[in-house]
Design a protein around this motif. Sequence first.
Motif, PDB file in Angstrom:
ATOM      1  N   MET A  35       0.737  -1.221  -0.092  1.00 38.37           N
ATOM      2  CA  MET A  35      -0.453   0.102   0.179  1.00 38.37           C
ATOM      3  C   MET A  35       0.705   1.473  -0.080  1.00 38.37           C
ATOM      4  SD  MET A  35      -3.085   0.929   2.806  1.00 38.37           S
ATOM      5  CE  MET A  35      -4.048  -0.196   2.610  1.00 38.37           C
ATOM      6  N   ASN A  36       0.653   2.127  -0.733  1.00 36.53           N
ATOM      7  CA  ASN A  36       1.145   3.284  -0.884  1.00 36.53           C
ATOM      8  C   ASN A  36       1.372   4.183   0.196  1.00 36.53           C
ATOM      9  OD1 ASN A  36       2.863   6.076  -2.061  1.00 36.53           O
ATOM     10  ND2 ASN A  36       0.981   6.756  -2.195  1.00 36.53           N
ATOM     11  N   ARG A  37       2.278   4.795   1.147  1.00 32.90           N
ATOM     12  CA  ARG A  37       1.909   5.634   2.194  1.00 32.90           C
ATOM     13  C   ARG A  37       2.610   7.113   2.003  1.00 32.90           C
ATOM     14  NH1 ARG A  37      -0.443   3.597   5.681  1.00 32.90           N
ATOM     15  NH2 ARG A  37      -0.694   0.782   6.165  1.00 32.90           N
ATOM     16  N   GLU A  38       2.450   7.961   2.116  1.00 33.18           N
ATOM     17  CA  GLU A  38       3.060   8.924   2.069  1.00 33.18           C
ATOM     18  C   GLU A  38       2.988  10.171   3.246  1.00 33.18           C
ATOM     19  OE1 GLU A  38      -0.100  12.011   0.270  1.00 33.18           O
ATOM     20  OE2 GLU A  38       0.529  10.752  -1.242  1.00 33.18           O
ATOM     21  N   LEU A  39       3.357  10.773   4.153  1.00 29.53           N
ATOM     22  CA  LEU A  39       3.672  11.502   5.127  1.00 29.53           C
ATOM     23  C   LEU A  39       3.802  13.216   4.890  1.00 29.53           C
ATOM     24  CD1 LEU A  39       4.024  12.511   8.103  1.00 29.53           C
ATOM     25  CD2 LEU A  39       6.258  12.687   7.392  1.00 29.53           C
ATOM     26  N   ASN A  40       2.694  14.100   4.812  1.00 25.76           N
ATOM     27  CA  ASN A  40       2.789  15.157   4.633  1.00 25.76           C
ATOM     28  C   ASN A  40       2.489  16.574   6.169  1.00 25.76           C
ATOM     29  OD1 ASN A  40       1.436  15.215   2.014  1.00 25.76           O
ATOM     30  ND2 ASN A  40      -0.305  14.605   2.827  1.00 25.76           N
ATOM     31  N   LEU A  41       3.495  16.916   5.795  1.00 24.44           N
ATOM     32  CA  LEU A  41       3.964  18.012   7.201  1.00 24.44           C
ATOM     33  C   LEU A  41       3.570  19.011   6.873  1.00 24.44           C
ATOM     34  CD1 LEU A  41       5.634  18.231   9.828  1.00 24.44           C
ATOM     35  CD2 LEU A  41       7.288  17.662   9.067  1.00 24.44           C
ATOM     36  N   VAL A  42       3.234  20.135   7.680  1.00 26.97           N
ATOM     37  CA  VAL A  42       3.193  21.464   7.527  1.00 26.97           C
ATOM     38  C   VAL A  42       3.931  21.768   9.020  1.00 26.97           C
ATOM     39  CG1 VAL A  42       1.556  23.326   7.675  1.00 26.97           C
ATOM     40  CG2 VAL A  42       0.631  21.708   6.610  1.00 26.97           C
ATOM     41  N   ILE A  43       4.753  23.026   8.877  1.00 30.89           N
ATOM     42  CA  ILE A  43       5.632  23.441   9.628  1.00 30.89           C
ATOM     43  C   ILE A  43       5.229  25.001   9.876  1.00 30.89           C
ATOM     44  CG2 ILE A  43       7.835  24.304  10.846  1.00 30.89           C
ATOM     45  CD1 ILE A  43       8.935  21.936   9.252  1.00 30.89           C
ATOM     46  N   ALA A  44       4.859  25.958  10.594  1.00 33.57           N
ATOM     47  CA  ALA A  44       3.961  27.074  11.028  1.00 33.57           C
ATOM     48  C   ALA A  44       4.828  28.262  12.097  1.00 33.57           C
ATOM     49  CB  ALA A  44       2.577  26.992  10.785  1.00 33.57           C
ATOM     50  N   GLY A  45       4.842  29.563  12.077  1.00 31.82           N
ATOM     51  CA  GLY A  45       5.008  30.275  12.698  1.00 31.82           C
ATOM     52  C   GLY A  45       5.904  31.724  12.123  1.00 31.82           C
ATOM     53  N   PRO A 101       3.692  35.680   9.169  1.00 30.90           N
ATOM     54  CA  PRO A 101       3.589  34.484   9.123  1.00 30.90           C
ATOM     55  C   PRO A 101       4.066  34.034   7.743  1.00 30.90           C
ATOM     56  CG  PRO A 101       1.310  36.004   9.111  1.00 30.90           C
ATOM     57  CD  PRO A 101       2.192  36.386   8.924  1.00 30.90           C
ATOM     58  N   THR A 102       5.246  32.403   8.502  1.00 29.00           N
ATOM     59  CA  THR A 102       5.937  32.105   7.410  1.00 29.00           C
ATOM     60  C   THR A 102       6.071  30.465   7.271  1.00 29.00           C
ATOM     61  OG1 THR A 102       7.482  33.579   7.849  1.00 29.00           O
ATOM     62  CG2 THR A 102       8.225  31.515   6.846  1.00 29.00           C
ATOM     63  N   SER A 103       5.579  29.409   6.761  1.00 30.69           N
ATOM     64  CA  SER A 103       5.640  27.919   6.907  1.00 30.69           C
ATOM     65  C   SER A 103       5.835  27.558   6.297  1.00 30.69           C
ATOM     66  CB  SER A 103       3.973  27.650   6.873  1.00 30.69           C
ATOM     67  OG  SER A 103       3.379  28.019   5.382  1.00 30.69           O
ATOM     68  N   THR A 104       6.394  26.269   5.945  1.00 32.82           N
ATOM     69  CA  THR A 104       6.757  24.895   5.153  1.00 32.82           C
ATOM     70  C   THR A 104       5.916  23.961   5.085  1.00 32.82           C
ATOM     71  OG1 THR A 104       9.396  25.790   6.103  1.00 32.82           O
ATOM     72  CG2 THR A 104       8.847  23.637   4.874  1.00 32.82           C
ATOM     73  N   GLN A 105       5.383  23.486   4.080  1.00 30.89           N
ATOM     74  CA  GLN A 105       4.949  22.556   3.685  1.00 30.89           C
ATOM     75  C   GLN A 105       6.331  21.333   3.022  1.00 30.89           C
ATOM     76  OE1 GLN A 105       1.723  22.621   1.100  1.00 30.89           O
ATOM     77  NE2 GLN A 105       1.089  24.071   2.338  1.00 30.89           N
ATOM     78  N   ILE A 106       6.565  19.884   4.092  1.00 27.45           N
ATOM     79  CA  ILE A 106       7.341  18.536   2.733  1.00 27.45           C
ATOM     80  C   ILE A 106       6.172  17.491   3.078  1.00 27.45           C
ATOM     81  CG2 ILE A 106       8.750  17.423   3.868  1.00 27.45           C
ATOM     82  CD1 ILE A 106       9.832  19.555   5.903  1.00 27.45           C
ATOM     83  N   ARG A 107       6.389  17.151   1.713  1.00 27.15           N
ATOM     84  CA  ARG A 107       5.401  15.593   1.663  1.00 27.15           C
ATOM     85  C   ARG A 107       6.678  14.497   1.324  1.00 27.15           C
ATOM     86  NH1 ARG A 107       1.487  16.273  -2.495  1.00 27.15           N
ATOM     87  NH2 ARG A 107       0.285  14.461  -1.066  1.00 27.15           N
ATOM     88  N   VAL A 108       6.249  14.053   2.167  1.00 20.82           N
ATOM     89  CA  VAL A 108       7.307  12.672   1.594  1.00 20.82           C
ATOM     90  C   VAL A 108       6.762  10.965   1.212  1.00 20.82           C
ATOM     91  CG1 VAL A 108       8.970  11.084   3.181  1.00 20.82           C
ATOM     92  CG2 VAL A 108       8.452  13.123   3.477  1.00 20.82           C
ATOM     93  N   GLY A 109       7.010  10.602  -0.335  1.00 20.61           N
ATOM     94  CA  GLY A 109       6.397   9.940  -0.372  1.00 20.61           C
ATOM     95  C   GLY A 109       6.334   8.882  -1.739  1.00 20.61           C
ATOM     96  N   ALA A 125       1.717  29.604  18.731  1.00 15.02           N
ATOM     97  CA  ALA A 125       0.324  29.094  18.348  1.00 15.02           C
ATOM     98  C   ALA A 125      -0.575  29.350  17.908  1.00 15.02           C
ATOM     99  CB  ALA A 125       0.549  28.713  20.288  1.00 15.02           C
ATOM    100  N   THR A 126      -0.776  31.160  18.357  1.00 14.14           N
ATOM    101  CA  THR A 126      -1.707  31.202  17.264  1.00 14.14           C
ATOM    102  C   THR A 126      -1.984  30.729  15.535  1.00 14.14           C
ATOM    103  OG1 THR A 126      -1.702  33.573  18.832  1.00 14.14           O
ATOM    104  CG2 THR A 126      -2.799  33.376  16.224  1.00 14.14           C
ATOM    105  N   GLU A 127      -0.006  30.900  14.999  1.00 11.37           N
ATOM    106  CA  GLU A 127      -0.339  30.266  13.430  1.00 11.37           C
ATOM    107  C   GLU A 127      -0.840  29.029  13.595  1.00 11.37           C
ATOM    108  OE1 GLU A 127       0.352  32.822  10.593  1.00 11.37           O
ATOM    109  OE2 GLU A 127       0.464  34.379  12.714  1.00 11.37           O
ATOM    110  N   GLY A 128      -0.337  27.946  14.914  1.00  7.29           N
ATOM    111  CA  GLY A 128      -0.510  26.931  14.839  1.00  7.29           C
ATOM    112  C   GLY A 128      -2.297  26.551  14.176  1.00  7.29           C
ATOM    113  N   LEU A 129      -2.957  27.634  14.521  1.00  7.76           N
ATOM    114  CA  LEU A 129      -4.353  27.350  14.637  1.00  7.76           C
ATOM    115  C   LEU A 129      -4.845  27.602  13.815  1.00  7.76           C
ATOM    116  CD1 LEU A 129      -6.259  27.095  16.061  1.00  7.76           C
ATOM    117  CD2 LEU A 129      -7.340  29.038  16.611  1.00  7.76           C
ATOM    118  N   LYS A 130      -3.824  28.834  12.841  1.00 11.46           N
ATOM    119  CA  LYS A 130      -4.357  28.991  11.406  1.00 11.46           C
ATOM    120  C   LYS A 130      -4.102  27.887  10.798  1.00 11.46           C
ATOM    121  CE  LYS A 130      -3.125  33.161  10.521  1.00 11.46           C
ATOM    122  NZ  LYS A 130      -2.063  34.413   9.704  1.00 11.46           N
ATOM    123  N   ALA A 131      -2.917  26.943  10.507  1.00 11.93           N
ATOM    124  CA  ALA A 131      -2.399  26.420   9.822  1.00 11.93           C
ATOM    125  C   ALA A 131      -3.231  24.857  10.193  1.00 11.93           C
ATOM    126  CB  ALA A 131      -0.932  26.183   9.283  1.00 11.93           C
ATOM    127  N   GLY A 132      -3.080  25.128  11.346  1.00 13.97           N
ATOM    128  CA  GLY A 132      -4.155  23.767  11.728  1.00 13.97           C
ATOM    129  C   GLY A 132      -5.545  23.634  10.789  1.00 13.97           C
TER     130      GLY A 132
END
Length: 228
Positions: free
Chosen positions: A1-11, A49-57, A78-85
């Motif tokens: 089964m194909n698996r991937e990881l999607n990660l957002v780092i925000a701040g 606001p700054t963010s990075t999106q990382i996709r692995v797979g 934390a506030t930027e975390g809520l916005k991104a989340g």
Amino acid sequence: MNRELNLVIAGLSGQGIVMAGKMLTTALVADGKKVIISDSLALTHRNAPTSTQIRVGEDVASLMIGEGQADLVVAFEATEGLKAGLVYARQDGLVILNDRVLRRRASAAQPKAGDSDASPITKILQGFERAGIRDVRVFPGSDVAQNEVGRLLTLNMVMLGATVATDMIPVRLATVEQVIQELSPRGTGEVNVAAFKAGVKRFKEQSRTEGERPGRELSTATETPRGS
């Protein structure tokens, strides 16, 4: 089964988000993983606001993570975390919030009648709860950086340690530590590795104390995103 990881780092700009993302992706590539990274940079001023999106797979192609598709959201503020989340986090995903709120935006925290006396962090957690995102962990990243490592500027390395400590990232600790040494500005490699290790240690200790397992299954390409 194909698996991937999607990660957002925000701040916020100035917190070292781009550097943390670069180090993590470099380590993932060194461990043989296919990675796509996309940065959203603040070009005007600090504390924007700054963010990075990382996709692995093996099958990932798009630069951007879709709404409700992030397995893991890590917020240096934390506030930027809520916005991104609220935009990106899966309802069964994991959100890690540094417990330091550097600025307050009522619209982001979505205060409702009856919670006006709550602390900023409590309001942020209430925002996640209303959105149905349950696994939100408040992490003392700034405290670890300032009081354990001795340098608040190492917050990004502490939060990188917490990120890897989830066991959701398919990368070896030793690889990340080597990359930190290689990519750190001259004279900062040792303290950055120490901060990374401190973040790993504290997150795992906190997870055991809270009775939560550090890791989870990664998302599959066939799973239904939030809101579908």
